[in-house]
Design a protein around this motif. Structure first.
Motif, PDB file in Angstrom:
ATOM      1  N   PRO A 180       0.975  -1.200  -0.044  1.00 32.86           N
ATOM      2  CA  PRO A 180      -0.199   0.034  -0.023  1.00 32.86           C
ATOM      3  C   PRO A 180       0.879   1.252   0.099  1.00 32.86           C
ATOM      4  N   PRO A 181       0.497   2.447  -0.620  1.00 33.74           N
ATOM      5  CA  PRO A 181       1.108   3.595  -0.447  1.00 33.74           C
ATOM      6  C   PRO A 181       1.498   4.048   0.919  1.00 33.74           C
ATOM      7  N   SER A 188      -7.284   8.175  -3.751  1.00 34.44           N
ATOM      8  CA  SER A 188      -7.823   7.855  -4.937  1.00 34.44           C
ATOM      9  C   SER A 188      -6.796   6.864  -5.375  1.00 34.44           C
ATOM     10  N   LEU A 189      -5.318   7.057  -4.765  1.00 38.34           N
ATOM     11  CA  LEU A 189      -4.326   5.986  -5.312  1.00 38.34           C
ATOM     12  C   LEU A 189      -4.446   4.717  -4.287  1.00 38.34           C
ATOM     13  N   HIS A 190      -4.722   4.955  -2.994  1.00 40.13           N
ATOM     14  CA  HIS A 190      -4.959   3.800  -2.297  1.00 40.13           C
ATOM     15  C   HIS A 190      -6.195   3.158  -2.954  1.00 40.13           C
ATOM     16  N   GLU A 191      -7.275   3.486  -3.252  1.00 38.89           N
ATOM     17  CA  GLU A 191      -8.357   2.896  -4.120  1.00 38.89           C
ATOM     18  C   GLU A 191      -7.884   2.053  -5.134  1.00 38.89           C
ATOM     19  N   ALA A 192      -7.157   2.900  -5.968  1.00 40.63           N
ATOM     20  CA  ALA A 192      -6.543   2.271  -7.177  1.00 40.63           C
ATOM     21  C   ALA A 192      -5.836   1.048  -7.017  1.00 40.63           C
ATOM     22  N   LEU A 193      -4.907   1.214  -5.807  1.00 39.50           N
ATOM     23  CA  LEU A 193      -3.893  -0.182  -5.948  1.00 39.50           C
ATOM     24  C   LEU A 193      -4.759  -1.267  -5.266  1.00 39.50           C
TER      25      LEU A 193
END
Length: 556
Positions: A180-181, A188-193
């Motif tokens: 995870p970032p 949005s980056l967490h959801e994308a990953l």
């Protein structure tokens, strides 16, 4: 005694583990220094004429080891007396220290019996610290030699190269996760990953970018090989002039060998269009070889094209970036629309174009990094710029792969999905995969299906004589009116008076119940078949089937 034996405390155990990681980093650096020193000393010993002492050979080995990390050296022994920088890093020589640092960080995190494993941050910090301590000692030792190090270059890029190799080793030991970032990253980056689709797209883009860079390097190496074959005689003359004895020729050959990856990057930059610089006043591109080059005598430089405007042979180098663009498109479509995939399973045009574009960006970034590492200064004036310009080469690689890769990926995707089952044969079957023949499965026969079977003649006669609408397959599992409700018609149970149980033949009572498949095929056995398998099997019938039992206890 075993239970009361002294053991290390938690703090002592942690200190021992950190010391072990520090030692592994120092050992990795020592192995790199030792291998370079052994090679240089072997060449020095084999040389019949040498104007340096063993100390000078060891100083040269220290300088070469630091140069392999990207550090810039200062050459004091020049014809003009002015110290000249040496920043051209042999890329093949850099493979050894990078691999040693990577392996040291990876092995520290490998669990062993009796030794705790440090955390990833601790392993990284200790390995890098141990490696850099040895590097600082080597730099201090070589400061008075013919090749001393420029101090700022020890931090960038030498320390950065070591840290990157160690970080890659820690990541490899952890299984190369895509974790995870950080917490400060956008939501949005967490959801994308967290989505599997994003991971698939990112992995495809990275692999495609690596394939594009590999094709560029391979094409550049092919251009250099063809040019060397074309200019074989000048290359041979240059090789002979540099060294007259076998030891010198071996040294020149080894130097040319470690510079082969640099030459491949130069060839890729030449095919991309920006070319490379041969000093501050000369540039070599497919269109023209302009300026007055400051060329030292070296076999690989004999492969340069003739001065003046380029010819058709020079322009044919454009096939290298074209091949890279086609590779980006092909590798993208391999995952976007694999052979035999249905249209609904393929990626959308937007996803395909996005992944191809990201791969082009990665290809441009990788090419720019390689171009920056493959060049460097070899002097102060005319040779201050030697090699490709990194930002021009990276921009050209991005432009070629994006302009050819993105439309090519969309066209390949449309071709594969041009019609349903386009990658199959005319009947919708994949070539070489015949359609499996369906195995007939007998349909289950219900009770109503048995009712439609024609009844025997004596059954019809008995039904007409009794004038009853009762059907032989209707059985509720209960006794009514003192008679067996499920008894087969025409048996002795029908002729028994009401209230008296009818005796049941022993053969019928002891017959096993047929499975459903056998009951389904029972009407085909003949007209004399009696479906006794539908008779109830409660304790009353079992007692009446015995020779000594005529009915329930108390009634007989």
């Amino acid at each position: 005694m075993t239970g009361s034996s002294p053991s290390l405390s938690a703090e002592q155990s942690r200190s021992a583990v950190l010391a072990f990681a520090l030692l592994r980093g120092a050992v990795a650096a020592g192995l790199g220094v030792g291998s370079t020193a052994v090679l240089v000393l072997a060449l020095w010993i084999s040389s019949p004429v040498s104007d340096s002492s063993p100390g000078g050979a060891l100083h040269a080995a220290a300088g070469l080891w630091l140069l392999a990390h990207g550090a810039e050296l200062i050459r004091a022994d020049t014809l003009s007396g002015v110290p000249a920088p040496v920043g051209l890093v042999p890329l093949l020589l850099a493979v050894v220290p990078v691999w040693l640092a990577h392996r040291a960080a990876r092995d520290v995190l490998v669990p062993e019996e009796g030794r705790p494993v440090p955390s990833a941050a601790e392993a990284f910090a200790m390995v890098v610290t141990g490696y850099l301590l040895v590097g600082a000692a080597v730099a201090y030792y070589g400061r008075g030699g013919p090749l001393s190090v420029h101090p700022p270059s020890l931090l960038f890029p030498a320390a950065l190269v070591v840290a990157g190799a160690a970080a890659a080793g820690v990541w490899t030991a952890a299984g190369r996760p895509v974790g995870p970032p950080p917490s400060w990253a956008p939501v949005s980056l967490h959801e994308a990953l967290a989505r599997g689709r994003f991971r698939e797209h990112a992995g495809t883009a990275c692999r495609t970018a690596a394939a594009g860079v590999s094709v560029l390097l391979g094409g550049g190496a092919l251009l250099v090989a063809v040019a060397l074959m074309w200019h074989a005689h000048p290359a041979q003359q240059s090789f002979v002039q540099l060294a007259g004895d076998w030891a010198g020729r071996v040294s020149v050959f080894l130097l040319a060998l470690v510079l082969v990856p640099n030459a491949a990057v130069w060839g890729a930059a030449y095919g991309l269009g920006p070319g490379f610089a041969l000093g501050t006043a000369s540039t070599v591109t497919p269109l023209a070889f302009s300026g007055r080059p400051a060329l030292p005598g070296f076999p690989l430089l004999a492969a340069l094209p003739a001065e003046g405007p380029g010819t058709v042979l020079n322009w044919s180098a454009v096939a290298v970036p074209v091949a890279a663009g086609v590779t980006v498109a092909w590798f993208t479509v391999r995952r976007a629309a694999p052979p035999g995939a249905a249209r609904e399973d393929a990626w959308s045009p937007r996803e395909t174009a996005l992944v191809a574009g990201l791969a082009a960006v990665g290809c441009g970034a990788g090419t720019a990094v390689l171009a920056a590492a493959a060049g460097g200064p070899l002097g102060t004036r005319a040779l201050a710029e030697f090699g490709p310009v990194w930002w021009l080469t990276g921009a050209a690689a991005l432009a070629w792969t994006a302009l050819l890769g993105v439309p090519g990926a969309l066209l390949l995707r449309a071709w594969r999905l041009r019609e349903p089952g386009a990658s199959m044969d005319g009947e919708g079957e994949a070539p070489g995969n015949p359609r499996p023949v369906p195995v007939p499965v007998p349909a289950p026969v219900s009770v109503s299906a048995q009712a439609s079977a024609p009844a025997p003649v004596h059954e019809e006669a008995r039904r007409e004589s009794h004038g009853s609408d009762r059907r032989w397959w209707q059985w509720s599992g209960r006794r009514g009116g003192g008679a067996a409700a499920g008894a087969a018609p025409g048996s002795e149970a029908d002729a028994a008076p009401a209230g008296a149980p009818a005796p049941r033949p022993a053969a019928v009572a002891s017959a096993p119940v047929a499975p459903p498949a056998a009951r389904a095929s029972a009407p085909d056995r003949g007209e004399g078949f009696e479906p006794y398998d539908f008779l109830p099997t409660d304790p009353w019938h079992e007692r009446t089937a015995r020779p000594d039992g005529a009915g329930p206890s108390g009634n007989g």
